[in-house]
Write a protein that holds these residues in place. Structure first.
Motif, PDB file in Angstrom:
ATOM      1  N   ILE A 117      -5.988  57.838  38.370  1.00 51.42           N
ATOM      2  CA  ILE A 117      -5.802  56.995  39.535  1.00 51.42           C
ATOM      3  C   ILE A 117      -4.276  56.682  39.949  1.00 51.42           C
ATOM      4  O   ILE A 117      -4.268  56.180  40.725  1.00 51.42           O
ATOM      5  CB  ILE A 117      -6.964  55.198  39.472  1.00 51.42           C
ATOM      6  N   ILE A 118      -3.733  56.435  38.130  1.00 49.89           N
ATOM      7  CA  ILE A 118      -2.284  56.461  38.202  1.00 49.89           C
ATOM      8  C   ILE A 118      -1.814  56.907  38.629  1.00 49.89           C
ATOM      9  O   ILE A 118      -0.700  56.741  39.311  1.00 49.89           O
ATOM     10  CB  ILE A 118      -2.117  55.543  36.643  1.00 49.89           C
ATOM     11  N   GLN A 119      -1.912  58.216  38.683  1.00 50.35           N
ATOM     12  CA  GLN A 119      -1.375  59.704  39.195  1.00 50.35           C
ATOM     13  C   GLN A 119      -0.902  59.469  40.575  1.00 50.35           C
ATOM     14  O   GLN A 119      -0.016  59.387  41.561  1.00 50.35           O
ATOM     15  CB  GLN A 119      -1.838  60.936  38.700  1.00 50.35           C
ATOM     16  N   MET A 120      -2.413  58.756  41.178  1.00 50.97           N
ATOM     17  CA  MET A 120      -1.557  59.001  42.504  1.00 50.97           C
ATOM     18  C   MET A 120      -1.336  57.087  43.148  1.00 50.97           C
ATOM     19  O   MET A 120      -1.051  57.993  44.581  1.00 50.97           O
ATOM     20  CB  MET A 120      -3.949  58.947  43.419  1.00 50.97           C
ATOM     21  N   VAL A 121      -1.377  56.646  42.406  1.00 47.23           N
ATOM     22  CA  VAL A 121      -0.431  55.655  42.896  1.00 47.23           C
ATOM     23  C   VAL A 121       0.927  56.045  42.550  1.00 47.23           C
ATOM     24  O   VAL A 121       1.600  56.144  43.339  1.00 47.23           O
ATOM     25  CB  VAL A 121      -0.831  54.448  42.347  1.00 47.23           C
ATOM     26  N   SER A 122       1.177  56.641  41.385  1.00 48.13           N
ATOM     27  CA  SER A 122       2.794  57.059  41.265  1.00 48.13           C
ATOM     28  C   SER A 122       3.121  58.543  42.675  1.00 48.13           C
ATOM     29  O   SER A 122       3.956  57.449  42.712  1.00 48.13           O
ATOM     30  CB  SER A 122       2.711  57.839  39.812  1.00 48.13           C
ATOM     31  N   LYS A 123       2.046  58.620  42.982  1.00 48.21           N
ATOM     32  CA  LYS A 123       2.052  59.883  43.876  1.00 48.21           C
ATOM     33  C   LYS A 123       3.169  59.369  45.092  1.00 48.21           C
ATOM     34  O   LYS A 123       3.519  59.510  45.765  1.00 48.21           O
ATOM     35  CB  LYS A 123       1.663  60.558  44.104  1.00 48.21           C
ATOM     36  N   VAL A 124       2.133  58.379  45.649  1.00 44.32           N
ATOM     37  CA  VAL A 124       2.758  57.026  46.929  1.00 44.32           C
ATOM     38  C   VAL A 124       4.001  56.752  46.635  1.00 44.32           C
ATOM     39  O   VAL A 124       4.625  56.807  47.755  1.00 44.32           O
ATOM     40  CB  VAL A 124       1.319  56.212  47.000  1.00 44.32           C
ATOM     41  N   ILE A 125       3.924  55.641  45.562  1.00 44.79           N
ATOM     42  CA  ILE A 125       5.109  55.545  45.054  1.00 44.79           C
ATOM     43  C   ILE A 125       6.588  56.105  45.233  1.00 44.79           C
ATOM     44  O   ILE A 125       7.262  55.774  46.142  1.00 44.79           O
ATOM     45  CB  ILE A 125       5.243  54.411  43.912  1.00 44.79           C
ATOM     46  N   ASN A 126       6.466  57.296  44.936  1.00 42.19           N
ATOM     47  CA  ASN A 126       7.774  58.342  44.675  1.00 42.19           C
ATOM     48  C   ASN A 126       7.454  58.600  45.938  1.00 42.19           C
ATOM     49  O   ASN A 126       8.896  59.614  46.654  1.00 42.19           O
ATOM     50  CB  ASN A 126       7.040  59.330  43.840  1.00 42.19           C
ATOM     51  N   LEU A 127       6.848  59.134  47.333  1.00 40.89           N
ATOM     52  CA  LEU A 127       6.906  59.552  48.564  1.00 40.89           C
ATOM     53  C   LEU A 127       8.072  58.132  49.338  1.00 40.89           C
ATOM     54  O   LEU A 127       8.322  59.317  49.906  1.00 40.89           O
ATOM     55  CB  LEU A 127       5.171  59.702  49.145  1.00 40.89           C
TER      56      LEU A 127
END
Length: 783
Positions: free
Chosen positions: A491-501
């Motif tokens: 879940i942390i990786q998914m949230v980080s992916k969205v914010i990085n996008l």
């Protein structure tokens, strides 16, 4: 003129070939059956081939995809579909044989095209295999007409069934019939392989009657063994059909099947466009819409005066699981159209409109260009906007807590792919192109296309799909809070992916922020931060928000942290407690607690990812975001309990009463201090009581219950005897308690209060009750 004996010979050979196909179960037998089909079609004319399509073709579909009427769906049996057998045996030669038979430039598709041109065969597709919402529309004649008017996929294809007595049936030609089964195949696999909690509701009995008008033998069938499909083989076929049937902007570069009978010039044959629209619409309605209770745009339904009553039928049913990989391929291929449009016209828009510079750091394109770019035949974006948005949102909202995170991860990949069209390039399909025997790109071309990123040329795309970058992001944050305890690292990786996008490009981030400011402000003409051109997009975004999120909100989803009536506004950059910054700060706190409570080799890496997330949040929202979490798990001094992790808190180290849980607390995830089976039982009992007492609907229009007055008869005032006195006292008490109960129910309805017995599932309360019971029993025993 064909002789009668020669026609009977074709019929006999078609029947013999059907027997061979039915008996094909091993790789050699399947290969021989494929060769037999090709040999038959090569030797017979289209008029003679009608026997093949009347007798043999339905059986071929049944065996290819595993819809075998002779076996029951049981996961302990071996799959009997040819695609499944090719996957399990890992026989590349067999997979190539099946691909050659079904490929768009094969002899089978050429024969299908020839037979359809003569309209020799028509099929009736089983209603049980259609998308869920279409099945209900076909139950009466009035809805059948509405279906043809509102849905282009079924236009002129719904006919009255005079033989079976049912209201309507769907009649298709040979190619349409095959494509329906081809598209249904992964849906059937996902429904079978998905977890019980996330499985799409289907009819228990699946009948395969009405295969065709000319097939009296096949009248019923049951779903066969449906294990995980050979993704490579199916994706190869899917991609081949895309390249053959769905034209792109650059037709010269995206029509490899020039020798096929299915290849036409787009400008001289409208059947090419119709075939492309049919395939795309089929994928949309079978994969994305299916069991959505709002399958069509709200404005379209209102214009026809139609109200679809699917909300009570489908409820909170999640989309079919297991479709993430094929939908990703679908979205990537359709996105290629936008990529070619943008990359081919960097200086001037797709339709020749140059972007114009306005004050500020963002280039803004004329508002008319969205309509021109994304509603024209040159782009498929307008076709998938709404269904894909609702597909992703329904997955986030209705995903059961006990289900695996794998399916959501696949849907998450689909969402991210759609938000980053500038990263989709021809190299994405290099492996699939190699399987089709297409020439490979040179190294210089690959390097040039792989370094693409966001540019101002993509502003129209972002603004046309603005909800994907704003509202859907907030819904995803609610999902992240709900499922954080299941797999914190993922879940942390998914949230980080969205914010990085969102922060990958300063221009993209500025555009999203400025559009949000324009959405929440009025066009005064004096604002230096918001260009006036952006205000013209606000009405379209508001309409999309109400339409795309029709009936979907966090109040119906357990574990939510968001407000009621969520779809009335965009809250990503809101400064309130339900804004994106506050929710993400709370997420960081909970993520740190979850990581401290687990052990593993990836904990340190997840903590670094969390620190990177804080830096990105500071960039997105501005200002510092909490402290550093780059400490090792061995240095932690305090491990928070599950109660503390689920208790809303402020964004420092102290508690505040203003931060409240925004979802249905009775449906929150099971915590460690609860007895799971008892909590589920009490939740069901509470739901039944709330439904029986009418507490699920707030009733603030009614006042307090009026007291009942009884007119006594003339002699009723004389009370004599002890029994009459006690009777009056008992009735008075009963009336008083009844009125008190009604007043209490009215108060609960007015305040929105509900019965919640889940607190009794607490291990502490159960332990106290057990100790009291044990003490009482022991006291009686010793006394």
């Amino acid at each position: 003129m064909i002789g009668h004996s020669y026609g009977m010979d074709a019929q006999a050979k078609a029947t013999e070939l059907e027997t061979t196909i039915l008996a094909a179960a091993s790789p050699p037998q399947i290969a021989a059956a494929c060769s037999g089909v090709e040999a038959f079609l090569q030797k017979h004319t289209p008029d003679q081939s009608r026997w093949f399509f009347s007798i043999t073709f339905p059986t071929l579909i049944c065996k290819t995809f595993g819809f075998d009427e002779s076996s029951l769906p049981s996961k302990s049996q071996s799959p009997n579909g040819w695609i499944d057998i090719a996957m399990l045996s890992r026989d590349s030669e067999l997979a190539g044989k099946i691909f050659g038979l079904l490929s768009p430039n094969g002899v089978l598709m050429s024969s299908i095209s020839a037979v359809d041109r003569l309209s020799l065969v028509k099929y009736v597709f089983p209603i049980e295999r259609l998308p869920e919402w279409v099945r209900y529309m076909l139950q009466n004649k009035r809805d059948c007409q509405v279906l043809m008017d509102l849905c282009p996929l079924f236009r002129n294809k719904v006919k009255e069934d005079s033989l079976k007595g049912s209201p309507c049936q769907v009649q298709l030609n040979v190619l349409e019939y095959f494509l329906f089964w081809f598209v249904y195949y992964p849906v059937c696999k996902g429904s079978s392989d998905g977890p019980d909690g996330a499985r799409v509701r289907r009819s228990r009995k699946f009948r395969l009657e009405n295969w065709a008008y000319s097939i009296p033998g096949l009248c019923s069938s049951k779903r066969g063994m449906e294990q995980k499909n050979d993704v490579n083989l199916y994706c190869r076929l899917l991609y081949a059909y895309f390249r053959a049937f769905v034209p792109m902007v650059d037709l010269s570069a995206h029509q490899p099947y020039r020798s096929s009978l299915l290849h036409y010039s787009w400008g001289h044959d409208t059947s090419v466009i119709e075939r492309a629209e049919f395939l795309v619409n089929s994928l949309i309605h079978f994969w994305l819409v299916d069991n959505d209770f709002s399958p069509l745009p709200v404005s379209l339904c209102k214009s026809y005066g139609v109200t679809l009553p699917f909300r009570s039928i489908f409820g909170e049913t999640p989309p079919t699981s297991g479709l993430g990989e094929v939908i990703t391929l679908f979205v990537k291929y359709l996105t290629l159209n936008s990529v070619l449009c943008i990359e081919g016209h960097d200086k001037f828009g797709c339709n020749g409109y140059p972007p114009r510079k306005v004050s500020g750091s963002v280039d803004v394109i004329n508002s008319k260009e969205i309509t021109l770019d994304f509603t024209s035949n040159n782009s498929w974006n307008i076709w998938v906007q709404r269904p894909l948005y609702r597909f992703v949102l329904r997955t986030f909202l209705f995903c059961p807590v006990e289900s695996s995170i794998k399916n959501v991860s696949q849907v998450f990949t689909v969402w991210v792919t759609y938000m980053e069209p500038w990263k989709v390039n021809l190299q994405e399909f290099a492996e699939l192109d190699a399987t089709l025997g297409m020439p490979q790109k040179s190294t210089s071309e690959v390097t040039q296309t792989s370094e693409n990123g966001y540019s101002t040329a993509w502003q129209t795309y972002v603004l046309a799909n603005y909800l994907y970058y704003s509202s859907l992001v907030m819904h995803f944050f609610g999902f992240a809070h709900k499922f954080l305890h299941t797999d914190p690292e993922v879940i942390i990786q998914m949230v980080s992916k969205v914010i990085n996008l969102l922060t990958s490009s300063t221009e993209l981030m500025d555009l999203i922020k400025i559009m949000d400011t324009a959405y929440h402000s009025k066009p005064t003409g004096s604002s230096k931060l918001v260009p006036n051109a952006l205000y013209s997009f606000v009405p379209a975004i508001r309409e999309q928000l109400q339409d795309w999120e029709n009936g979907l909100c966090e109040t119906a989803a357990d574990g939510s942290f968001l407000h009621d009536n969520w779809n009335k506004d965009l809250r990503l950059f809101s400064g309130g407690e339900d804004g994106g910054q506050q929710l993400l700060q709370l997420f960081v706190l909970r993520a740190e607690s979850e990581l401290q409570a687990i052990s593993g080799d990836n904990v340190a890496q997840s903590l670094k990812c969390l620190d990177s997330l804080k830096a990105q949040l500071s960039c997105l929202f501005g200002g510092p975001i909490l402290g550093s979490s780059s400490r090792t798990p061995e240095k932690r001094e305090h491990v928070q309990t599950r109660d503390e992790m689920f208790r809303p808190r402020s964004f420092g180290h102290h508690m505040v009463s203003e931060v409240k849980y925004k979802g249905d607390w009775m449906k929150r995830p099971i915590s460690d201090d609860e007895i799971a089976w008892l909590a589920k039982l009490l939740v069901d009992l509470s739901a039944w009581l709330n439904e029986s007492l009418g507490l699920n609907q707030v009733n603030s229009s009614q006042g307090w219950p009026a007291w009942s007055y009884v007119d006594l008869s003339g002699n009723a005032g004389n009370v004599s005897g002890f029994m009459d006195t006690m009777k009056i006292v008992f009735l008075s008490l009963f009336s008083w308690f009844t009125a008190l109960g009604k007043a209490g129910l009215m108060f609960m309805r007015k305040r929105g209060l509900k019965v919640n017995l889940r607190i009794l599932a607490s291990k502490k309360i159960v332990m106290v009750l057990l100790m009291v019971a044990a003490f009482s029993i022991s006291r009686k025993a010793f006394s």
